[in-house]
Design a protein around this motif. Structure first.
Motif, short mmCIF file in Angstrom:
data_model
loop_
_atom_site.label_atom_id
_atom_site.label_comp_id
_atom_site.label_asym_id
_atom_site.label_seq_id
_atom_site.Cartn_x
_atom_site.Cartn_y
_atom_site.Cartn_z
N ILE A 15 -7.58 4.41 2.42
CA ILE A 15 -7.03 3.48 3.40
C ILE A 15 -5.50 3.55 3.41
CG2 ILE A 15 -8.99 1.88 3.42
CD1 ILE A 15 -7.34 0.14 1.43
N SER A 16 -4.95 4.60 2.80
CA SER A 16 -3.50 4.76 2.69
C SER A 16 -2.98 5.73 3.75
CB SER A 16 -3.13 5.26 1.30
OG SER A 16 -1.78 5.65 1.27
N LEU A 17 -2.28 5.20 4.75
CA LEU A 17 -1.67 6.06 5.75
C LEU A 17 -0.64 6.98 5.14
CD1 LEU A 17 -1.19 3.71 8.82
CD2 LEU A 17 -2.24 5.97 8.85
N ILE A 18 0.09 6.49 4.16
CA ILE A 18 1.16 7.27 3.53
C ILE A 18 0.60 8.53 2.88
CG2 ILE A 18 2.89 7.26 1.69
CD1 ILE A 18 3.19 4.22 2.23
N HIS A 19 -0.57 8.43 2.27
CA HIS A 19 -1.13 9.56 1.53
C HIS A 19 -2.22 10.31 2.28
CE1 HIS A 19 1.28 8.37 -1.82
NE2 HIS A 19 0.65 7.21 -1.96
N PRO A 74 0.24 14.55 -6.61
CA PRO A 74 1.46 15.15 -6.05
C PRO A 74 1.35 16.66 -5.80
CG PRO A 74 1.87 14.24 -8.26
CD PRO A 74 0.47 13.89 -7.88
N LYS A 75 0.44 17.34 -6.48
CA LYS A 75 0.33 18.79 -6.24
C LYS A 75 -0.21 19.10 -4.84
CE LYS A 75 -4.16 19.97 -8.22
NZ LYS A 75 -4.85 20.64 -9.29
N TYR A 76 -0.75 18.09 -4.16
CA TYR A 76 -1.25 18.28 -2.79
C TYR A 76 -0.26 17.81 -1.74
CZ TYR A 76 -5.70 19.51 -4.84
OH TYR A 76 -6.69 20.14 -5.55
N ASP A 77 0.95 17.44 -2.17
CA ASP A 77 1.97 17.10 -1.19
C ASP A 77 2.39 18.36 -0.45
OD1 ASP A 77 2.04 14.41 -1.68
OD2 ASP A 77 3.72 14.51 -3.09
N LYS A 78 2.75 18.19 0.80
CA LYS A 78 3.19 19.32 1.60
C LYS A 78 4.53 19.80 1.07
CE LYS A 78 2.59 20.77 6.18
NZ LYS A 78 1.99 20.38 7.42
N GLN A 79 4.62 21.09 0.81
CA GLN A 79 5.85 21.66 0.29
C GLN A 79 6.87 21.82 1.40
OE1 GLN A 79 6.19 22.15 -3.02
NE2 GLN A 79 4.15 21.27 -3.18
N GLU A 80 8.08 21.41 1.13
CA GLU A 80 9.17 21.60 2.09
C GLU A 80 9.54 23.08 2.11
OE1 GLU A 80 10.51 19.32 4.10
OE2 GLU A 80 9.01 17.93 3.31
N PRO A 81 9.88 23.61 3.29
CA PRO A 81 10.29 25.01 3.34
C PRO A 81 11.54 25.23 2.50
CG PRO A 81 10.54 23.95 5.49
CD PRO A 81 9.92 22.96 4.56
N GLU A 82 11.62 26.42 1.91
CA GLU A 82 12.79 26.73 1.08
C GLU A 82 14.02 26.83 1.98
OE1 GLU A 82 12.29 29.96 -1.61
OE2 GLU A 82 10.21 29.42 -2.00
N HIS A 83 15.18 26.51 1.38
CA HIS A 83 16.42 26.56 2.15
C HIS A 83 16.76 28.00 2.50
CE1 HIS A 83 17.05 22.35 1.63
NE2 HIS A 83 16.99 22.44 0.33
#
Length: 190
Positions: free
Chosen positions: A71-75, A129-138
């Motif tokens: 029920i968590s929109l954030i996750h 946290p390992k399933y968080d979307k990775q930000e593209p590298e700079h």
């Protein structure tokens, strides 16, 4: 086609339009043969968390709706990627990874063999946290370097070439004819 947004109740269509979640997630499996679809359907029908599944409008895919306790929109995205990994690791099924947005619409089709389980057991998910979307590298490109300009024609051809099922020349010509009729002012002679 009718559209269902299984994920939640929405004020308006879009990721920021979701008022609250339903606990349902729609997994999309695309570009399979009839034999593969039968096997996948049998597999997901045996999983107690499957709420329903039906053939996609394209005819070569399957929509699988999973019941969760989320029920968590954030996750939501984190939990969706966890469900994708279950499909990959436990079932050997590679889902379409473009469906992780909470505001993603599901186009429905008529499937006389629709599977429905009103007693689906909610899959328990916890934030990982390992399933968080990775930000593209700079990008370390020097500031003085400028990227080449890509013409609209080159971009359009690149999109056609990136499709999983390459298009025939006739299909490409048909698309170009439609685009020309719709956007005649955007084209010049030659």
């Amino acid at each position: 086609l009718p559209v269902i947004m299984w994920q939640g109740i929405f004020h308006h269509r879009g990721n920021n339009g979701c008022a609250f979640l339903t606990g349902l997630m729609c997994i999309d499996v695309d570009h399979k043969t009839d034999e593969e679809l039968k096997k996948i359907k049998q597999t997901v029908m045996g999983w107690g968390c499957t709420y329903c599944c039906f053939k996609s409008p394209s005819g070569d895919g399957l929509k699988v709706v999973i019941k969760t306790d989320n029920i968590s929109l954030i996750h939501y995205g984190n939990f969706y990627r966890q469900v994708e990994q279950i499909f990959i690791n436990q079932f050997g099924i590679e889902p379409d990874d473009d469906c992780e947005d909470v505001g993603r619409a599901c186009y429905c089709s008529f499937d006389p063999d629709l599977y429905y389980n009103p007693n689906a057991i909610p899959l328990h998910l916890e934030y990982d946290p390992k399933y968080d979307k990775q930000e593209p590298e700079h990008d370390n490109t020097p500031a003085s370097y400028s990227l080449p300009t890509i013409t609209p024609t080159a971009r359009f051809i690149a999109r056609l070439n990136s499709l999983r099922n390459p298009m025939t020349d006739e299909q490409i010509i048909k698309i170009l004819d439609i685009r020309f009729q719709k956007f005649q002012d955007n084209y010049i002679d030659g």
